[in-house]
Design a protein around this motif. Sequence first.
Motif, PDB file in Angstrom:
ATOM      1  N   PRO A 178     121.831  97.523 112.193  1.00 24.91           N
ATOM      2  CA  PRO A 178     121.189  98.394 113.178  1.00 24.91           C
ATOM      3  C   PRO A 178     119.837  98.893 112.676  1.00 24.91           C
ATOM      4  N   GLY A 179     118.858  98.866 113.556  1.00 28.18           N
ATOM      5  CA  GLY A 179     117.523  99.334 113.204  1.00 28.18           C
ATOM      6  C   GLY A 179     116.548  98.225 112.930  1.00 28.18           C
ATOM      7  N   ILE A 245     127.643 101.090 101.858  1.00 28.54           N
ATOM      8  CA  ILE A 245     126.756 100.477 102.842  1.00 28.54           C
ATOM      9  C   ILE A 245     125.613 101.454 103.055  1.00 28.54           C
ATOM     10  N   ARG A 246     124.385 100.970 102.893  1.00 28.63           N
ATOM     11  CA  ARG A 246     123.242 101.850 103.143  1.00 28.63           C
ATOM     12  C   ARG A 246     122.026 101.030 103.564  1.00 28.63           C
ATOM     13  N   PRO A 247     121.140 101.629 104.344  1.00 28.61           N
ATOM     14  CA  PRO A 247     119.943 100.909 104.780  1.00 28.61           C
ATOM     15  C   PRO A 247     118.923 100.790 103.656  1.00 28.61           C
ATOM     16  N   LEU A 248     118.188  99.701 103.676  1.00 26.94           N
ATOM     17  CA  LEU A 248     117.060  99.507 102.773  1.00 26.94           C
ATOM     18  C   LEU A 248     115.801  99.541 103.619  1.00 26.94           C
ATOM     19  N   SER A 249     115.118 100.667 103.621  1.00 29.22           N
ATOM     20  CA  SER A 249     113.963 100.835 104.483  1.00 29.22           C
ATOM     21  C   SER A 249     112.730 100.190 103.872  1.00 29.22           C
ATOM     22  N   CYS A 258     114.410  97.882 108.652  1.00 29.70           N
ATOM     23  CA  CYS A 258     115.298  97.997 107.491  1.00 29.70           C
ATOM     24  C   CYS A 258     116.288  96.847 107.502  1.00 29.70           C
ATOM     25  N   LEU A 259     116.816  96.571 106.339  1.00 28.94           N
ATOM     26  CA  LEU A 259     118.002  95.743 106.211  1.00 28.94           C
ATOM     27  C   LEU A 259     119.084  96.637 105.618  1.00 28.94           C
ATOM     28  N   TRP A 260     120.285  96.086 105.479  1.00 28.64           N
ATOM     29  CA  TRP A 260     121.397  96.885 104.987  1.00 28.64           C
ATOM     30  C   TRP A 260     121.945  96.285 103.701  1.00 28.64           C
TER      31      TRP A 260
END
Length: 267
Positions: A178-179, A245-249, A258-260
């Motif tokens: 998402p994003g 799990i976390r976003p990589l902005s 972003c990716l995750w």
Amino acid sequence: MPAFDSACQSGVLREPPPPAVDGRTGTRWTDPRIAAAYAMRDTAFDREVAWPALAAAVCPPEPRRAPGRPDGEVLDLGCGLGGLGHQLASEHWLRIHAVDVSPAMHRLGAQRYRDAWLLRSLPDSRGRLHLRRGQCTGAVVQLLLVHLPHPRDLVAALGEARRILRPGAPLAAVEPGPGTYGGLAGAVQWGEPRDAAGSAPADGVPYVAHYRLMDGSTLPTTAWHHAPDIIADCLHAADFRLDEIRPLSAPFAGENACLWLFRATAV
């Protein structure tokens, strides 16, 4: 959790047939033209965001740096040209088993990235890896799962990674989530928006992912949307414990780009 059948245990890294997306036929990842274009990809997001996060997940907390002896053996599943593997070998003292289905990727990658601890290989005819059970101390996956069409294919790939990992070994994956849809995620524009709001592609439906090249053009490839909870279920089905799990902005690529990052442990 999705129901996964016995097909999850075979066909690990067999390339899926390219489907038609919006009336256009996709290009196979093994097509040499893909490797030639991929070699021109803008890797700013990789170098500055994705690779450091993946390296942090699989590098030993107390490196020994003994002469001639790697601190670990890491699987780079879907390695592409091998830039990440080269960095892990040259900067982090790791032996890398770089696996990709494309011979052209390996040929071009070998010209660019050379290191005695970067070992390249293709899967066998059944899609399995030429590595022993429990051989590796870690595994990294970057933008591979997005190119597999069905959750059972994700479980097959992750399950083969689990086979060659020692119990307690880490696996880290960077995949779109998402994003990212409708905007640049570093070097990739994930999907063509379905409506004015730029909604994400539906689960399991193929779409076009555009890799931005250094000359300003884009390389269209076929991708499938897998929501983070689907990837989490697939990790669990492949005998991993999901840790994070976390976003990589990527601030330089737009506010919502972003990716995750998925971090898991082999159980």
